[in-house]
Design a protein around this motif. Sequence first.
Motif, PDB file in Angstrom:
ATOM      1  N   TYR A  22       0.861  -1.184   0.000  1.00 54.53           N
ATOM      2  CA  TYR A  22       0.000   0.000   0.000  1.00 54.53           C
ATOM      3  C   TYR A  22       0.894   1.230   0.000  1.00 54.53           C
ATOM      4  O   TYR A  22       1.742   1.404   0.883  1.00 54.53           O
ATOM      5  CB  TYR A  22      -0.912   0.016   1.233  1.00 54.53           C
ATOM      6  N   LYS A  23       0.719   2.076  -0.987  1.00 56.53           N
ATOM      7  CA  LYS A  23       1.565   3.250  -1.153  1.00 56.53           C
ATOM      8  C   LYS A  23       1.011   4.416  -0.340  1.00 56.53           C
ATOM      9  O   LYS A  23      -0.044   4.974  -0.662  1.00 56.53           O
ATOM     10  CB  LYS A  23       1.658   3.625  -2.634  1.00 56.53           C
ATOM     11  N   VAL A  24       1.694   4.789   0.720  1.00 61.71           N
ATOM     12  CA  VAL A  24       1.312   5.933   1.541  1.00 61.71           C
ATOM     13  C   VAL A  24       1.839   7.208   0.901  1.00 61.71           C
ATOM     14  O   VAL A  24       1.105   8.163   0.670  1.00 61.71           O
ATOM     15  CB  VAL A  24       1.847   5.783   2.975  1.00 61.71           C
ATOM     16  N   LEU A  25       3.136   7.218   0.613  1.00 62.10           N
ATOM     17  CA  LEU A  25       3.815   8.295  -0.104  1.00 62.10           C
ATOM     18  C   LEU A  25       4.785   7.649  -1.079  1.00 62.10           C
ATOM     19  O   LEU A  25       5.025   6.443  -1.023  1.00 62.10           O
ATOM     20  CB  LEU A  25       4.567   9.207   0.880  1.00 62.10           C
ATOM     21  N   ASP A  26       5.378   8.450  -1.970  1.00 58.89           N
ATOM     22  CA  ASP A  26       6.345   7.892  -2.911  1.00 58.89           C
ATOM     23  C   ASP A  26       7.502   7.214  -2.197  1.00 58.89           C
ATOM     24  O   ASP A  26       8.042   6.211  -2.667  1.00 58.89           O
ATOM     25  CB  ASP A  26       6.894   8.993  -3.832  1.00 58.89           C
ATOM     26  N   TRP A  27       7.858   7.743  -1.020  1.00 59.08           N
ATOM     27  CA  TRP A  27       9.018   7.229  -0.291  1.00 59.08           C
ATOM     28  C   TRP A  27       8.631   6.416   0.944  1.00 59.08           C
ATOM     29  O   TRP A  27       9.488   6.025   1.724  1.00 59.08           O
ATOM     30  CB  TRP A  27       9.923   8.384   0.136  1.00 59.08           C
ATOM     31  N   PHE A  28       7.334   6.160   1.139  1.00 59.43           N
ATOM     32  CA  PHE A  28       6.890   5.370   2.288  1.00 59.43           C
ATOM     33  C   PHE A  28       5.753   4.455   1.861  1.00 59.43           C
ATOM     34  O   PHE A  28       4.720   4.913   1.381  1.00 59.43           O
ATOM     35  CB  PHE A  28       6.438   6.274   3.432  1.00 59.43           C
ATOM     36  N   ARG A  29       5.953   3.154   2.064  1.00 54.63           N
ATOM     37  CA  ARG A  29       4.944   2.169   1.682  1.00 54.63           C
ATOM     38  C   ARG A  29       4.772   1.130   2.785  1.00 54.63           C
ATOM     39  O   ARG A  29       5.691   0.879   3.559  1.00 54.63           O
ATOM     40  CB  ARG A  29       5.356   1.477   0.377  1.00 54.63           C
ATOM     41  N   ILE A  30       3.592   0.554   2.824  1.00 57.03           N
ATOM     42  CA  ILE A  30       3.325  -0.594   3.688  1.00 57.03           C
ATOM     43  C   ILE A  30       3.459  -1.826   2.807  1.00 57.03           C
ATOM     44  O   ILE A  30       2.677  -2.013   1.871  1.00 57.03           O
ATOM     45  CB  ILE A  30       1.917  -0.532   4.303  1.00 57.03           C
ATOM     46  N   LEU A  31       4.453  -2.651   3.069  1.00 59.88           N
ATOM     47  CA  LEU A  31       4.737  -3.841   2.262  1.00 59.88           C
ATOM     48  C   LEU A  31       4.837  -5.040   3.195  1.00 59.88           C
ATOM     49  O   LEU A  31       5.698  -5.087   4.065  1.00 59.88           O
ATOM     50  CB  LEU A  31       6.044  -3.654   1.483  1.00 59.88           C
TER      51      LEU A  31
END
Length: 202
Positions: free
Chosen positions: A34-43
């Motif tokens: 899930y992409k929260v921001l371009d530089w922060f994701r929930i993987l």
Amino acid sequence: MSLKKAGLIIFIVLLIDQVSKIYIKTHFELGDEYKVLDWFRILFVENEGMAWGTKIPGQYGKLALTLFRLVAIFGIGYWLVDSVKKNGSRILITSISLIFAGAFGNIIDSVFYGITFNDSYNKVATFLPEGGGYGTLFHGKVVDMLYFPLYEGYLPEWIPFWGGKFFTFFEPVFNIADSSISIGVVLLLLFNKRAFPKEEKE
């Protein structure tokens, strides 16, 4: 700093860590992102071994690692209680509390998740499934989900060895428990003199 306050830090970290892991495990399939921001994701990934996914080979490698973690957590716990009794500095006790909480959080995964969840391959896992878990006691996998790809792209050709290759910074996926351990260690390194003050000679 009292043992009660140290216990509160440990409780808060463990609560956030386990709630986040259980949520991910029961809402994500393995590999879901899930992409929260371009530089922060929930993987959602699972770690069977040590840091960076390193594994101990052999049939009993995972069991040996989990037992080692259990011994280590007792050692950290003793260090914490001893530091409180000796009126250790606030920064020292806070740091040990963070390290203890992080280590304990990942131990919970390693010890219990194998019997409390079924696997997450191509499906969302179930908590306490009727058919049993994906593993046995002491053979659980650590749930990771925090991913910070601060830079993704091809490196310039002029860079030796890695030039022209696709590069991701920061690539490791981690969890709240890992973050707690890292923060505790960094605090000890940055505030070493305050954490371990030298006794003044009379």
